[in-house]
Design an enzyme around this catalytic site. Structure first.
Site, short mmCIF file in Angstrom:
data_model
loop_
_atom_site.label_atom_id
_atom_site.label_comp_id
_atom_site.label_asym_id
_atom_site.label_seq_id
_atom_site.Cartn_x
_atom_site.Cartn_y
_atom_site.Cartn_z
N GLU A 1 -7.15 -12.31 5.77
CA GLU A 1 -6.07 -11.73 6.60
C GLU A 1 -6.47 -12.00 8.05
O GLU A 1 -5.81 -12.75 8.76
CB GLU A 1 -5.93 -10.23 6.31
CG GLU A 1 -4.86 -9.53 7.15
CD GLU A 1 -4.77 -8.02 6.88
OE1 GLU A 1 -5.68 -7.46 6.25
OE2 GLU A 1 -3.78 -7.40 7.34
N HIS B 1 0.90 -1.17 0.00
CA HIS B 1 0.00 0.00 0.00
C HIS B 1 0.92 1.21 0.00
O HIS B 1 1.68 1.39 0.96
CB HIS B 1 -0.88 0.01 1.24
CG HIS B 1 -1.73 -1.22 1.35
ND1 HIS B 1 -3.04 -1.25 0.93
CD2 HIS B 1 -1.44 -2.46 1.80
CE1 HIS B 1 -3.52 -2.47 1.13
NE2 HIS B 1 -2.57 -3.22 1.66
#
Ligand code: ADE
Ligand code: ZN
Length: 350
Positions: free
Chosen positions: A208, A27
């Protein structure tokens, strides 16, 4: 398959550093180092509730994904102008070059910026300028993946898509990130269907913290080509079979999983088990400024904790190119560079 020659343990760090690799899960807002947060905070006159770089860094102690996201969005609030996005991304590419990353696929979170009044154009053009410069000056190829924030509505995602479409030549795909539990992939079924129709590549964070059901849904409802994280898949043998038989890549981020307490120690991480079960797993940094290191640190710390060697190093690097959105010809060049690197270690060893 290439016959990987063992490498002496003392040379493993050098091999992990020097081997060509692709980064598929970063990210770009998560590469914003505290020093740059402070610099931009002053330049743009955006106050941040920390006295110093050290006190900000000291706040990077997380209990779970949400506790990280709160501070990550606060950090990103200092990004205002096109130049800020450029500076952040180019700083990442400099780190990536040191770690011999040949190709990087960068996530960005436009809603984090547009909801503060930053124009979509500033975000995308700043990032694109860094990508072009990375190619020209560092030889790193890259592409951008626009992520929808899953804690917001699908309607908001559609609005974001509309705002980004005038710049569609600058990004190749869409992803899904932010708070996972309670926001299953199917919440975004329609917007992903639209993006598929428009010809974008599709990925999503799933598994996740969320259950295997979210990974099934990312595959079967959203139709993603790659799953980000996906480490909870190990709880569902049928799912592991599917991921293995279709070679659906998982972009795994070991230091992120450690810092966000998905695993209590790296020695308990399941990445080596997933690799051994035939999955196309890769090693990535997620949010390197927050989780204690860039891609090389993810490699070295994982290899030390799990006692991995040259065979696994080759497999992870090979998988990273295989799982990328590069063309077949570009992939072939990277596979070749990988072999050349490994062969140089054999010769030097003799
Ligand atoms: N956004 C930035 N990092 C993330 C992560 N690890 N999971 C979900 N969303 C994110
Ligand atoms: Zn992520």
């Amino acid at each position: 398959m290439y016959n990987v020659h063992p490498v002496a343990p003392k040379r493993l760090p050098e091999l992990l550093k020097r081997m060509p690799k692709a980064e598929l899960h970063i990210h770009i807002e998560g590469s914003l180092e505290p020093e740059l947060i402070f610099k931009l905070s002053k330049k743009n006159n955006i106050p941040i509730p920390y006295e110093s770089v050290e006190s900000l860094r000291a706040a990077y102690a997380f209990n779970n994904l949400q506790s990280f996201l709160d501070i990550y969005y606060a950090g990103a609030s200092v990004l205002i102008n096109e130049d800020d996005f450029y500076e952040m991304a180019y700083a990442y590419f400099l780190k990536a070059a040191e770690d011999h990353v040949l190709h990087a696929e960068l996530f960005f979170d436009p809603q984090t910026h547009t909801e503060r009044g930053v124009p979509m154009e500033a975000v995308i053009k700043g990032l694109n300028r860094a990508c072009n410069e990375a190619k020209d000056k560092l030889g790193i190829t890259s592409c951008l993946i626009l992520c929808f924030l899953r804690h917001l509505s699908e309607e908001d995602a559609f609005k974001t898509l509309d705002e980004a479409l005038p710049f569609k030549q600058f990004w190749v795909g869409v992803g899904l990130d932010s708070s996972e539990v309670g926001h299953p992939p199917e919440k975004f079924a329609k917007v992903f269907a639209k993006c598929k129709e428009l010809g974008f590549r599709l990925v999503a964070h799933a598994g996740e913290e969320g259950p295997p059901a979210y990974i099934w849904s990312a595959l079967d409802v959203l139709g993603v080509e790659r799953v980000d994280h996906g480490v909870q898949s190990i709880k569902d043998p049928e799912l592991v079979k599917r991921l293995s038989s279709e070679r659906i890549p998982l972009t795994v981020c070991p230091l992120s999983n450690l810092k966000l307490k998905v695993f209590s120690s790296l020695s308990e991480h399941n990445i080596a088990k997933l690799l051994a079960q035939g999955l196309c797993v890769t090693i990535n940094s997620d949010d390197p400024a927050y989780f204690g290191g860039y891609i090389y640190e993810n490699f070295i710390k994982t290899f030390e904790a799990l006692g991995l060697g040259a065979r696994e190093a080759y497999a992870f690097a090979h998988n990273s190119f295989e799982a990328s959105f590069m063309s077949v010809a570009e992939k072939e060049k990277c596979f070749h560079a990988l072999k050349v690197c490994f062969e140089s270690f054999v010769e030097n060893d003799a």
